[in-house]
Design a protein around this motif. Structure first.
Motif, short mmCIF file in Angstrom:
data_model
loop_
_atom_site.label_atom_id
_atom_site.label_comp_id
_atom_site.label_asym_id
_atom_site.label_seq_id
_atom_site.Cartn_x
_atom_site.Cartn_y
_atom_site.Cartn_z
N TYR A 1 52.51 -3.46 -3.47
CA TYR A 1 52.61 -4.77 -3.34
C TYR A 1 52.12 -5.42 -2.20
O TYR A 1 51.60 -6.37 -1.99
N TYR B 1 42.47 -8.22 -7.70
CA TYR B 1 42.33 -8.17 -9.11
C TYR B 1 40.85 -7.77 -9.69
O TYR B 1 40.13 -8.39 -10.51
N GLY C 1 45.41 -6.40 -11.65
CA GLY C 1 45.45 -7.53 -12.55
C GLY C 1 45.32 -7.25 -14.16
O GLY C 1 45.20 -7.94 -14.72
N GLU D 1 48.10 -18.58 -6.28
CA GLU D 1 47.09 -17.63 -6.69
C GLU D 1 46.61 -18.01 -8.18
O GLU D 1 45.35 -18.09 -8.42
N ILE E 1 48.70 -7.15 -1.83
CA ILE E 1 48.44 -8.23 -2.48
C ILE E 1 48.57 -9.44 -1.48
O ILE E 1 47.68 -10.16 -1.47
N SER F 1 45.16 -11.19 -1.13
CA SER F 1 44.99 -12.18 -2.28
C SER F 1 44.32 -13.72 -1.78
O SER F 1 43.81 -13.67 -0.47
N GLU G 1 36.66 -12.69 -3.47
CA GLU G 1 37.68 -12.34 -4.36
C GLU G 1 37.90 -10.80 -3.97
O GLU G 1 37.03 -10.04 -4.25
N LYS H 1 52.87 -15.59 -9.01
CA LYS H 1 51.33 -16.06 -8.67
C LYS H 1 51.31 -17.67 -8.70
O LYS H 1 50.37 -18.09 -7.89
N LEU I 1 42.52 -14.55 -13.91
CA LEU I 1 42.87 -13.99 -12.78
C LEU I 1 43.32 -12.44 -13.07
O LEU I 1 43.05 -11.45 -12.33
N GLY I 2 44.28 -12.56 -14.07
CA GLY I 2 44.57 -11.23 -14.61
C GLY I 2 45.52 -11.46 -15.95
O GLY I 2 45.80 -12.50 -16.32
N TYR I 3 46.02 -10.19 -16.25
CA TYR I 3 47.02 -10.30 -17.24
C TYR I 3 48.26 -9.97 -16.57
O TYR I 3 48.47 -9.21 -16.00
N ASP I 4 49.33 -10.71 -17.00
CA ASP I 4 50.81 -10.57 -16.21
C ASP I 4 51.81 -10.89 -17.16
O ASP I 4 51.98 -12.03 -17.73
#
Lengths: 288, 374
Positions: free
Chosen positions: A130, A158, A240, B251, A133, A137, A155, B246, B236-239
């Motif tokens: 974690y 993710y 992600g 984000e 992140i 991020s 970027e 987020k 951005l992603g799957y969450d």
């Protein structure tokens, strides 16, 4: 006389066998009950149909294996192999010089360096992942640092790069430690002899040090590759969930899709790949 | 619903995963029983049964009941014993409840469509309304839930819907349509997340296409899949669990979220929730009594206890979920920005997710295929 000679070594060896049995049985029981039995269950699941609420319906089918051949799933396995291989290669490039440097430190500093390598393991794995992140991020530390010198924002989170970063961070110590053990064990006189015979430091490394530490390299690579290949936490947290790995696929079959037979088939495929790798490692280590 | 809200920290989920696997290893034969054969016939229950001889075993999502629940309920109901087991997801609960003839569980908390599925397997005891006078506290709408009209086999505990949770200060235009999520505008590119759990991945796409969230038509699911695959590069992603964080960190600007999980009461006041114009779902988490229970009178008494306004309001006050209990909701102070204010009739506009039997595989397959596609 002859029979006596023959009988003599037999009796201590029987004793030794008994002793070995006594000492081995707790571990053996543990392995059989908690490894072999579940493994057998996984294996048997692969040829049956899924139950509606999870579980297994005992009707024979080969559809799970047919489904495994679907390019979609082969793609996930292939992608996982690539990510794990890349992680292992970078870990080796970073880990070898590190291990080499540690092996040449004074005993006191050696201890400090080794403790520093192992220290991250004292914190929970998930928390450490974690933390990345916060680093990676969009508004995170790395990007703000880069912004300060007029770069970015990039970027960083993710995507596949973040997955490799996370895996590398998590498993690099597993590369360094076996390499350190191999390099440390090396007799310094061999290197001296090589230098005395006129070899340059590079030639000494290439012809003496490296070949003699190959077993360490192989175990290090295996230690990094195996957990990277099956990992599902890092692709979820840092990737992600966008580029999933075979570990995610297996986890989802059990926990989301309720398709235990297909999950088991995927697990079997993963085990098969790892077995091939283990055999390759054993074979190469024997040749080295 | 993967309601792991309070054990959201992943280790617990993984521990649960391990457990589920362990259960998986033992519970093989369960699902061989024929499907949808028999809804259970009611047992004769005695309203004046001696509860001190009955013990209740409950299984519930972690954090879904107050901490002092066991002690207080036990005292008040005067039952012999009351034990709580936890599950992380509906799947976990199903594994427990279908694993063997008698799971040892008397009362289970599962989502509506799972209650329906359990009943189709003949595993549920019909609700005896005469033993639960507090059923009268429920909103009239709470008896019109399509997976169980008239609360014959389940009693609703919490309910809500799914929508777009977003940052009011960062979006250039307020989202009003599922298409805002599915085809994010340039300012939201790669700042959008979707849920992948169970049926909620397909929901936005199905609703945007004008289909039912309960469709089992391959053609419609295939169209939804196309939309979701086209969306993937812009995510951005799957969450399923941390989308609220987020949003808070900036984000993400827009996320697919359950109302109870959208942090609209965040002190900064910059997060809002919108049910898109194409409509959404109505999810309900329910309490059911197992057919195999030997303590059915006590189980009913427990549900009655939970439905008391002073007990049921706990969920709204502490875990921010709307409860389908009029008397309980009237006690709750609704904070500014809180989604507790959504009215039952608005909720009922949502389509409730019903169990699709074998066709539910199509959705899990869809989920796998969308996430596995690189």
């Amino acid at each position: 006389m002859r029979s006596e000679l023959k009988a003599r070594p037999a009796s201590p060896s029987r004793g030794r066998r008994l002793g070995a049995f006594v000492f081995l049985s707790p571990g053996l029981t543990y392995l059989v009950v908690l490894l072999l039995v579940p493994l057998a269950l996984v294996l048997s699941n692969t040829v049956f149909r899924r139950g509606r609420f999870g579980g297994v319906v005992y009707e024979f089918t080969t559809e799970n294996f047919a489904r495994l051949m679907d390019p979609l799933y082969l793609g996930v396995v292939g992608g996982s192999l690539r990510i794990a291989a890349l992680t292992t290669a970078i870990a080796l490039l970073l880990g070898y010089p590190t291990a080499y440097a540690i092996a040449r430190l004074s005993p006191k500093w050696k201890t400090i360096a080794l403790v520093a390598i192992v220290l991250p393991f004292w914190t929970n794995f998930i928390i450490r992942v974690y933390a990345w992140i916060i680093l990676l991020s969009g508004p995170g530390l790395v990007n703000s640092g880069l912004a300060a010198i007029g770069l970015g924002p990039y970027e960083l989170l993710y995507n596949r790069g973040a997955i490799v970063t996370g895996l590398l961070y998590s498993y690099l110590p597993l590369m360094v430690l076996p390499l350190y053990a191999a390099i440390e064990r090396l007799d310094p006189q061999l290197r001296e002899a090589s230098a005395n015979l006129g070899a340059s430091p590079f030639t000494t490394f290439r012809k003496v040090t490296l070949p003699l530490t190959i077993p360490g390299v192989l175990s290090g690579c295996l230690f990094v590759f195996v957990p990277s290949f099956g990992n599902f936490v890092i692709p979820e947290i840092l990737g992600g969930n966008k580029s999933i790995m075979v570990g995610n696929l297996i986890r989802d079959q059990f926990l989301k899709a309720r398709d235990w037979p297909f999950g088991s088939t995927l697990a079997l495929a993963l085990i098969a790949v790892l077995l091939v790798l283990l055999m390759a490692q054993a074979w190469m280590a024997r040749r080295a | 619903m993967s309601r792991i809200r309070f054990t959201r920290r992943l280790p617990a989920a993984f521990a649960a995963a391990g457990l589920a696997l362990a259960v998986a290893a033992c519970g093989g034969e369960s699902s061989t029983s024929p499907e949808g054969t028999n809804a259970a016939a009611a047992d004769d229950l005695k309203p004046n049964a001696d509860l001190t001889k009955q013990s209740i075993q409950v299984t519930v999502w972690d954090g879904y009941l107050p901490e002092e629940f066991t002690k207080k309920a036990k005292e008040q109901l005067k039952v012999k014993d009351l034990k709580i087991a936890l599950h992380a997801t509906n799947e976990d609960a199903m594994a427990k409840l279908t694993a063997s003839g008698d799971s040892g569980i008397d009362v289970a908390f599962v989502s509506g469509q799972y209650a329906q599925a359990l009943n189709e397997q003949g595993l549920l005891e019909p609700i005896h309304p005469e033993l639960i006078p507090n059923l009268a506290n429920l909103y009239p709408e709470a008896t019109q839930l399509s997976y169980d009209k008239g609360n014959k086999i389940s009693v609703p505990y919490t309910w809500g819907t799914t929508g777009i949770c977003y940052r009011t200060d960062l979006v250039k235009k307020k989202p009003t349509s599922w298409n805002d999520l599915l085809k994010p505008p340039a300012w939201a590119d790669k700042k959008v997340t979707m849920m992948t759990t169970e049926r909620w991945l397909a929901l936005p796409a199905l609703k945007a296409l004008g289909y039912s969230v309960n469709t089992d038509k391959d053609e419609e699911i295939a169209q939804a899949k196309e939309l979701l695959l086209a969306q993937k590069p812009h995510l951005l992603g799957y969450d399923d669990t941390t989308f609220g964080d987020k949003l808070k960190s900036g984000e993400a600007l827009m996320v697919e979220a359950w109302d109870g999980w959208c942090p609209t009461t965040d002190p900064k006041g910059n997060i809002a929730f919108e049910v898109p114009k194409e409509g959404s779902d109505l999810w309900v988490d329910t309490m059911v009594i197992m057919k195999s229970s030997k303590n059915k009178e006590a189980a009913h008494a427990l549900i009655n206890y939970i439905l008391a306004p002073e007990n049921h309001s706990w969920a709204a006050e502490n875990i921010n979920y709307k409860v389908p209990n009029k008397a309980a909701m009237e006690r709750v102070k609704v904070a500014k920005g809180s989604l507790l204010g959504i009215k039952p009739d608005e909720l009922l506009d949502g389509e409730s997710i019903v169990d699709l039997g074998q066709a539910s595989t199509k959705y899990t397959r869809l989920s796998t295929e969308v996430t596995a596609q690189s």
